[in-house]
Every structure is written in C-alpha cells, then in structure tokens.
Design an enzyme around this catalytic site. Structure first.
Site, PDB file in Angstrom:
ATOM      1  N   LYS A 110     -23.529 -14.538   5.637  1.00 26.83           N
ATOM      2  CA  LYS A 110     -23.444 -14.217   4.219  1.00 26.83           C
ATOM      3  C   LYS A 110     -22.067 -13.645   3.912  1.00 26.83           C
ATOM      4  O   LYS A 110     -21.586 -12.749   4.603  1.00 26.83           O
ATOM      5  CB  LYS A 110     -24.534 -13.202   3.866  1.00 26.83           C
ATOM      6  CG  LYS A 110     -24.700 -12.932   2.388  1.00 26.83           C
ATOM      7  CD  LYS A 110     -25.865 -11.967   2.175  1.00 26.83           C
ATOM      8  CE  LYS A 110     -26.076 -11.670   0.691  1.00 26.83           C
ATOM      9  NZ  LYS A 110     -27.180 -10.702   0.493  1.00 26.83           N
ATOM     10  N   HIS A 112     -21.158 -12.523   0.704  1.00 30.75           N
ATOM     11  CA  HIS A 112     -21.161 -11.615  -0.451  1.00 30.75           C
ATOM     12  C   HIS A 112     -22.161 -10.489  -0.177  1.00 30.75           C
ATOM     13  O   HIS A 112     -22.875 -10.494   0.819  1.00 30.75           O
ATOM     14  CB  HIS A 112     -21.553 -12.369  -1.722  1.00 30.75           C
ATOM     15  CG  HIS A 112     -22.914 -12.987  -1.656  1.00 30.75           C
ATOM     16  ND1 HIS A 112     -23.149 -14.171  -1.002  1.00 30.75           N
ATOM     17  CD2 HIS A 112     -24.121 -12.560  -2.123  1.00 30.75           C
ATOM     18  CE1 HIS A 112     -24.443 -14.476  -1.092  1.00 30.75           C
ATOM     19  NE2 HIS A 112     -25.052 -13.508  -1.769  1.00 30.75           N
TER      20      HIS A 112
END
Length: 231
Positions: A110, A112
C-alpha cells in the site's frame, strides 16, 4: 475403529461431507494418479471454516512447547485461516492465547495511508507461526518466510492442513522411484523449524480403516508405499 484423535476424525468427516476430501482417481499437477484429493478452498461456509479453524487450533494447542506471538496467513488462502484460528485458540486456552495476534501480507504494498505490505500486527521482534492450507512445491511458503524476515520477525514454525507425506516429483533425468524428501521435509530441513499438519496421509489411512471402503484403503496404502518421502 480409528486411533486418531477425535478432532482429526471429526475434521475428516467434515471434509468428506463438504467434498473437500474425495476418494477416487485424480491426476495431480505432478502427473501422479492419486486415490484422494484435498481442496481447502471449499471451506467457505461458516460451519466449515469453524471446523478447519478448530482443527488448526487443536493441532497448535496440543504442542505446549510452542511459543509464538502471531499467526501469519500468506495471502490469500492463509488470511481467513489465520484470523479464525486465532479466535479458536483464544477459546481453547484464553490464558495462553488471549493476546495472540494475526497478520497477513498484501499482494501489493500500500502506497497511501499507513502504507506497507502487512495487515494486522507488526512482525518486527515477534515470534511468528505461518498457517496455510498445504505446502506443494514450497515456493509460496518460502515467499512468506522472506516477508517475515524482511519485516524483522522470527519464524518459529509452520502449520498446514494436510501433509501428503510424499516425495517431490522427479526432475529431468531423475529416477521417479529413487528416495527423496517431501516439500515439507525440504522446508523443515532448510529452516530448522517444526512443521505441523492437521492431517497426514497416515491419518487418512487410519480413518479409512474404520469408515472407508476396502478398495479406498488398499489404494491409499499402495499410493503411500509408492511415493512415501524419506522424511
């Protein structure tokens, strides 16, 4: 009458009713003709996930010498196994497992929010037990081990649903009848860790002695004799 523990016998019963364990004639990816086939991917109903997580929990709890902080489920099949087995372990022994955590990896990190590739408890400085359905070639489990190492965790063991106890397929030029280790045996030797299984081929044979047909039992024994690993 079978001699395997009650939780194993109950689990096999559930597997057969769910068609997750079948007896017959099955061509495996290796090309071998197997008299049985196991598919943990069919454990998607509430009663079945309860069955497999309970069996996993008993398999781990029976080994009182094992100490671990986190159950790690490799994406994707290991994810529900880790989360539900943590819950069952806490039911069996709340004093020992009441604070046990789970983690799993994202297939893609991921970029963000909090970022990272791990969901659940951080692995750094923790003792980790991997939980998964099977070890076939060992490739996926080695990837999980590398993830744990990269995150700073300490791998202390692996638990799987089924150990087929059979030697790895012959490579080009090798004699198929020559003795070899199983994929589980290779991983166990390479990393020096315990690898547990809810069921082994021996367990399936013992169960079949009490509840299966004579033909299924004969074919299971013949298959075991032909492909049994040296570990």
């Amino acid at each position: 009458m079978t001699t395997i523990p009650a939780y194993k016998s109950q689990f096999i019963d559930h597997c057969i009713k769910a068609n997750a364990l079948k007896f017959g004639t099955f061509t495996l990816k290796s090309g071998r003709i197997s008299p049985y086939f196991f598919n943990a991917g069919l454990f998607h109903r509430a009663d079945l996930i309860r069955s497999i997580s309970t069996a996993f929990a008993h398999t781990l709890a029976d080994r009182s010498d094992l100490e671990f902080d986190i159950l790690f489920g490799p994406a994707y099949k290991g994810v529900p196994l880790a989360t539900t087995t943590v819950d069952k372990l806490a039911e069996i022994n709340p004093e020992k497992y009441g604070s046990l955590s789970y983690s799993f990896n994202r297939k893609e990190a991921k970029t963000h929010g909090e970022g990272g590739s791990i969901v659940g408890a951080p692995l750094k400085g923790k003792k980790i037990f991997i939980i998964d359905d099977v070890i076939t070639a060992g490739t996926a489990i080695r990837e999980a081990i590398e993830i744990i190492k990269a995150e700073g965790g300490e791998l202390v063991g692996i638990v799987v649903a089924v150990d087929r106890m059979e030697k790895t397929p012959a490579k080009d030029g090798e004699d198929e009848s020559a003795p070899r280790q199983s994929a589980i045996g290779q991983v166990r030797e390479q990393y020096g860790i315990p690898i547990l299984a809810i069921l082994t081929l021996d367990d399936v044979v013992e169960f079949t002695k009490g509840k299966g047909t004579e033909d299924d039992l004969r074919r299971l024994k013949e298959y075991r004799e032909m492909y049994k690993a040296i570990d």
